[in-house]
Design an enzyme around this catalytic site. Sequence first.
Site, short mmCIF file in Angstrom:
data_model
loop_
_atom_site.label_atom_id
_atom_site.label_comp_id
_atom_site.label_asym_id
_atom_site.label_seq_id
_atom_site.Cartn_x
_atom_site.Cartn_y
_atom_site.Cartn_z
N GLN A 1 6.42 -1.88 8.35
CA GLN A 1 6.58 -2.10 6.92
C GLN A 1 5.80 -3.31 6.45
O GLN A 1 5.26 -3.31 5.34
CB GLN A 1 8.07 -2.31 6.61
N GLU A 2 5.71 -4.36 7.28
CA GLU A 2 5.05 -5.59 6.87
C GLU A 2 3.54 -5.45 6.80
O GLU A 2 2.91 -5.86 5.82
CB GLU A 2 5.40 -6.72 7.85
N SER A 3 2.94 -4.91 7.84
CA SER A 3 1.47 -4.98 7.95
C SER A 3 0.80 -3.68 8.35
O SER A 3 -0.43 -3.62 8.40
CB SER A 3 1.09 -6.05 8.97
#
Length: 538
Positions: free
Chosen positions: A396-398
């Site tokens: 989800q982050e990167s």
Amino acid sequence: KAEWQIKAASLGDYRTAAALGPVNINLPQAQCALIQSEAQTGKRVGVRDALEHFRPGDSCWAMLQTLNNQGRIGFEQLQQNFRDAVEYDNKNAARRYASMIFSPTQLAQYDAIMRDPRAWIARQSGSAASPLDAELRAVAFSRLARQDRDQGINILRSTNLLTEKDKQWAYAQFGLVSVLNLEDRSDAWYQQSKNVALSDYNAAWRVRAALRQPNINWQRVKDTIEMMNKAQQRESAWVYWHSRALAALGQTAAAQTGYRSLLDHYDFYGQLAREALGQKITWPEQAAPVTATELAQIKRNSGLQNAVALLGIGARDYAVVEWNYAIQGMNDRQLMAAAEWANEVGFYDRTINTSLLTKHSVNFKQRYKAPFDGRVTAQARRVGVSPAWVYGLIRQESRFVPVARSGVGASGLMQLMPGTARLVARQLGVQNYNQSMINDFDTNTLFGVTYLKDILDKQGGSEVLATAGYNAGPNRSLRWRNSLSQPVEGAIFAETIPFTETRLYVKHVLSNAVWYDIKFNNGRPISLTQRLGTIRPN
């Protein structure tokens, strides 16, 4: 072409911009530039089409202003957008709409409302002289809800300045501000709004206010969902909560029908629905692997070739644009072949996002890539957190881009902020730490999992609270927890997180974690319901 069109329109060269015609790319500002240019050169444009294409941005605002100057759009067409901007506290957008709706005298009144709504309301009396004057009054009460809801609600209860519908809408504004501050009284205020039409955003919070009550009235939850427009009711979140309400009210068959309608949804709510039916979450039937012939054929696509070449020279942003353009119109097999090529060249975000576009078949090995498995898993186990959870968070982050950098300065796979990285460096006793070290793969993942573990421990082992804290900050997560008057199930806590970004983030990360748990643990994951747990006041 799109950039040329936007630039030409911004310079007033409308004939050139119009002559360029539609661009084959989903870029709203270019579409707005074209509509504005066609209007300026005497071509007929559809107002509904213009409003559907509108997205905040210079070209789209210029388009609206042109149509407003031509008398094509005004209060009737812009009222809903205006109210949505006021409701969302988007002062810049609201002021732009106001300038197109109100006369100069009324606009001065609007500015006075924004400065001090209570003082402005105190100067009003009698019935509104016109619909626009009535709108100013409604907006004044919306602003009052944000300025002083404790005193403001008493003014609203006793006022005769509003029409019945506008008074109901104003009650919904008080309900919205209250529930965003996680107050139990919000539902009572929403009940005063009756079934007045609300924006999708406010309609969703009307349901969430009902879900947050210490003793949930499931009939109220059901009723508030049924007040939504039909399209919003069909969203997976509201199908799930409507089914939960039906189940709580003893309408088991109808509830199960709702749950079953979500079984082909692979998101947070599809997983919860499957567990509500007593079924185990498993990977869906997978598409046949990409063949060598399919891969060879997709590698002949010139657009994808350009994207891979751009990636190879470090021009990642341009590579993404080229890639996204090249895959338009591809069928499922072509998309999966393209995703496979992206995987081969380490273009992992394109692997995932391209595979997500398939409509009739799925490839979870692509959608839930686990690159760097040994290294990330080792770091997670070193500090004592679930590798599946860490992978769900990194996805989800990167999207597994080691050089990812956000607009606010977060860096690397785990998108660490500079201040957080310095804090963890001190905690770990890292000597001579400097900011460039955070771009190192092992440093980024070690710092990220260490920070995640620290939040997890401070939040009593709750992955829900720790995930929220990782995104919005540990103190906010703690405040949201402390707003509870009694324990709530994790799904309700996640649903009622007041920050939209964090609410979606928590759902995505924990849903991802289940899919990765299946991948890592031979199909025996911790259930989503178990991961969500129960959130208790601190």
